[in-house]
Design an enzyme around this catalytic site. Structure first.
Site, short mmCIF file in Angstrom:
data_model
loop_
_atom_site.label_atom_id
_atom_site.label_comp_id
_atom_site.label_asym_id
_atom_site.label_seq_id
_atom_site.Cartn_x
_atom_site.Cartn_y
_atom_site.Cartn_z
N SER A 24 0.83 -1.20 0.00
CA SER A 24 0.00 0.00 0.00
C SER A 24 0.87 1.26 0.00
O SER A 24 1.98 1.25 0.54
CB SER A 24 -0.89 0.03 1.24
OG SER A 24 -1.99 -0.81 1.09
N CYS A 27 2.55 7.01 3.56
CA CYS A 27 3.29 8.27 3.70
C CYS A 27 4.43 8.11 4.70
O CYS A 27 4.25 7.54 5.78
CB CYS A 27 2.35 9.38 4.15
SG CYS A 27 1.21 9.94 2.89
N ALA A 59 1.19 8.58 -1.15
CA ALA A 59 0.42 9.70 -1.68
C ALA A 59 1.36 10.84 -2.08
O ALA A 59 2.11 11.36 -1.25
CB ALA A 59 -0.59 10.18 -0.64
N TYR A 188 -9.50 13.29 1.66
CA TYR A 188 -8.73 14.29 0.94
C TYR A 188 -9.59 14.91 -0.17
O TYR A 188 -10.79 14.63 -0.27
CB TYR A 188 -7.43 13.67 0.44
CG TYR A 188 -6.57 13.17 1.58
CD1 TYR A 188 -6.20 14.03 2.62
CD2 TYR A 188 -6.15 11.85 1.65
CE1 TYR A 188 -5.44 13.58 3.70
CE2 TYR A 188 -5.40 11.39 2.72
CZ TYR A 188 -5.05 12.25 3.74
OH TYR A 188 -4.31 11.80 4.81
N LEU A 309 -5.72 -4.20 7.50
CA LEU A 309 -5.40 -5.21 8.51
C LEU A 309 -5.42 -6.63 7.97
O LEU A 309 -5.92 -7.56 8.61
CB LEU A 309 -6.33 -5.07 9.72
CG LEU A 309 -6.09 -3.81 10.56
CD1 LEU A 309 -7.04 -3.77 11.76
CD2 LEU A 309 -4.65 -3.71 11.04
N GLY A 331 0.07 -2.86 4.41
CA GLY A 331 0.82 -1.69 4.83
C GLY A 331 1.66 -2.00 6.05
O GLY A 331 2.83 -2.32 5.97
N ARG A 332 1.02 -1.94 7.21
CA ARG A 332 1.76 -2.13 8.46
C ARG A 332 2.43 -3.50 8.54
O ARG A 332 3.53 -3.63 9.10
CB ARG A 332 0.81 -1.92 9.65
CG ARG A 332 0.56 -0.46 9.95
CD ARG A 332 -0.59 -0.24 10.91
NE ARG A 332 -1.87 -0.39 10.24
CZ ARG A 332 -3.03 -0.11 10.82
NH1 ARG A 332 -3.07 0.32 12.06
NH2 ARG A 332 -4.16 -0.26 10.15
#
Length: 379
Positions: A24, A27, A59, A188, A309, A331-332
């Site tokens: 993913s 930032c 992004a 956004y 997740l 991501g994480r």
């Protein structure tokens, strides 16, 4: 033993992902004047070395005022483009498809980095050399108490921002990226136009569903016109606002059909971010957004990317095998383990993992270590 669904290739237009695992956009808040540095090169490069099929740059703002923070990446000048080209080339050299997400922060811009508190920048709390800037939005409604009140964009300015998305798309192509994603999620700017909570306009860019989706659809049409036919275009959507009276999953299904008709290939199915009270973002559970990807895929007839997740190889395999999504994005879990894709391959397909599952420079050593562990009954 058949190849796990997670490790089957996926061809989108003229681009083939070697597996269904994506990184993913995350930032890093570590750029200077929008320019990536060695941190970004190593941060992204390690995921390609670790076996991910698609690696997406965070992004990336289409103009300076479109950044969330002073540390965000940008793609509006030659220096930014040149540094990003180095990253794209390395990702491709390691077998990953290089991707980039472009967007504009809208009313959520001009804030401090998350690890500095994430609060709006003011004269009193600005870091040396940094200052606040005027935020913009469809309507002059702040994100939350204490946030900057944005200035409502004029129609001429909306058209100007579409042109900036086009310019960044051209730069992304010149830098060597093979997948482009337009950021229409997380509260956004493009999301702000979609939701009736943040868009109170009475002109052609507000009001009903057609008006509120006009900016995104016009931007997608303009970007698709300059993004080559043989390269896929993604759009990230917050498929639900999670706030009463806001954007709904049913809205996302209809919009996804409109996006597909305009040449979008994949909907990156996320949620929330429009208001601080977004319920699912406050209490997330494993796979909490996967049902959104499944619904959009089924009801709009478009490929989707599931995110949120997803941490275990077996979870990711089931998402692909059961037809809930076409790609899974992590991501994480990738931050914790950049070799997640390699480890997932070993867990799901142990009979077919060999030296070629790792880069040439390290494969022989990893095989030796695994043999050493096996002899001693170690994991």
């Amino acid at each position: 033993m058949t190849t796990p669904a997670l490790f089957t290739p996926l061809t989108l237009r003229g681009v083939t992902l070697k597996n269904r695992i994506a990184v993913s956009p995350m930032c890093q808040y570590s750029a200077t004047d929008g320019v990536p540095n060695d941190w970004h090169f190593v941060h992204l490069g390690r995921f390609a070395i670790g076996g991910a099929g698609l690696v997406m740059v965070e992004a990336t703002a289409v103009e300076a005022e479109g950044r969330i923070t002073h540390g965000d990446l940008g793609l509006w000048n030659d220096e930014q483009q040149g540094r990003l080209a180095r990253i794209a080339a390395f990702l491709k050299s390691q077998g990953a498809v290089p991707a980039i997400q472009i967007g504009h922060a809208g009313r959520k811009a001009s804030t401090h980095r998350p690890f500095e508190g994430g609060h709006p920048i003011t004269t009193e709390n600005a870091r040396p050399g940094e200052s606040a800037w005027q935020t913009v939005a469809p309507s002059a409604i702040p994100f939350a108490d204490g946030y900057h009140t944005p200035r409502a964009l004029t129609v001429e300015e909306i058209h100007g921002l579409t042109a900036k998305f086009v310019d960044s798309a051209k730069r992304a192509l010149a830098a060597g990226f093979e997948v482009l994603e337009i950021h229409g999620a997380h509260g956004y700017l493009l999301t702000e136009f979609l939701s009736p909570i943040s868009n109170h306009r009475s002109d052609q860019y507000g009001g009903d569903f057609q008006g509120r989706t006009r900016f995104l659809l016009e931007t997608v049409e303009a970007v698709r016109a300059v993004w080559p036919d043989d390269k896929p275009l993604f759009v990230r959507l917050s498929t639900v606002d999670g706030t009463p009276g806001g954007w709904s999953l049913e809205d996302s299904v209809v919009l996804a059909g409109e996006l597909k008709a305009r040449g979008v290939d994949v909907i990156d199915s996320s949620s929330g971010g429009l208001t601080p009270s977004m319920e699912t973002a406050n209490r997330p559970a494993p796979l909490y957004q996967t049902p959104y990807a499944e619904a959009v895929r089924r009801d709009a007839g478009i490929a989707t990317m599931a995110v949120g997740l997803i941490t275990q190889p077996q979870e990711a395999e089931a998402i692909i095998a059961d037809g809930q999504a076409d790609i899974v994005a992590l991501g994480r879990a990738m931050l914790e383990n950049p070799n997640w894709a390699q480890d997932a391959k070993a867990a799901l397909d142990p009979e077919h993992i060999g030296d070629d599952a790792w880069p040439l420079a390290t494969g022989y050593a990893v095989k030796s270590l695994k043999g050493f562990k096996a002899k001693r009954g170690l994991a």
